[in-house]
Motif scaffolding. Sequence first.
Motif, PDB file in Angstrom:
ATOM      1  N   GLU A  47     137.904  -7.829  10.941  1.00 24.35           N
ATOM      2  CA  GLU A  47     138.701  -6.562   9.299  1.00 24.35           C
ATOM      3  C   GLU A  47     139.766  -7.205   8.732  1.00 24.35           C
ATOM      4  O   GLU A  47     140.629  -6.496   8.260  1.00 24.35           O
ATOM      5  CB  GLU A  47     138.897  -5.765  10.726  1.00 24.35           C
ATOM      6  N   HIS A  48     140.015  -7.994   8.269  1.00 19.81           N
ATOM      7  CA  HIS A  48     141.061  -8.730   7.375  1.00 19.81           C
ATOM      8  C   HIS A  48     140.560  -9.814   6.377  1.00 19.81           C
ATOM      9  O   HIS A  48     139.806 -10.082   6.336  1.00 19.81           O
ATOM     10  CB  HIS A  48     141.883  -9.489   7.984  1.00 19.81           C
ATOM     11  N   ALA A  78     149.870  -6.749   6.835  1.00 20.49           N
ATOM     12  CA  ALA A  78     149.669  -7.514   8.706  1.00 20.49           C
ATOM     13  C   ALA A  78     150.272  -8.130   9.037  1.00 20.49           C
ATOM     14  O   ALA A  78     151.099  -7.748   9.954  1.00 20.49           O
ATOM     15  CB  ALA A  78     147.919  -6.613   8.465  1.00 20.49           C
ATOM     16  N   GLU A  97     144.773  -5.719   6.265  1.00 22.91           N
ATOM     17  CA  GLU A  97     143.914  -4.597   6.875  1.00 22.91           C
ATOM     18  C   GLU A  97     143.004  -4.522   6.226  1.00 22.91           C
ATOM     19  O   GLU A  97     143.083  -4.185   5.364  1.00 22.91           O
ATOM     20  CB  GLU A  97     144.523  -4.494   7.709  1.00 22.91           C
TER      21      GLU A  97
END
Length: 107
Positions: A47-48, A78, A97
């Motif tokens: 998710e990054h 993040a 993110e």
Amino acid sequence: MMDLLLPELSPADSLVDWAAVTAGEFVKHLLHAVKGKMTCELRIDGEHLYVSVEALDRCGGACMVPGAGRRLVDLISADAGSYSTDNGKRVMWAAAEIIPVMGVAAA
């Protein structure tokens, strides 16, 4: 370009802007502390989106100011950090993110 890589993600343009600002801040900071070429990497991991800049550390970390060159990056990311490798390189990295568009499943 990021729209081609991340068409299902929103907003892809803001990820491009984030990556450009982050890489630029890292390069600007590393210019006084490293020698030779710098390598920039963009990587998607779960998710990054990660950005890292790596270069040969000419002063063994002694001229690296902790947190310097990351103030803006810390605000817009993040997570962020830096480390030295066993082969004498300095790496600065940051993560943003990735948020899938509503109604579209992320691959």
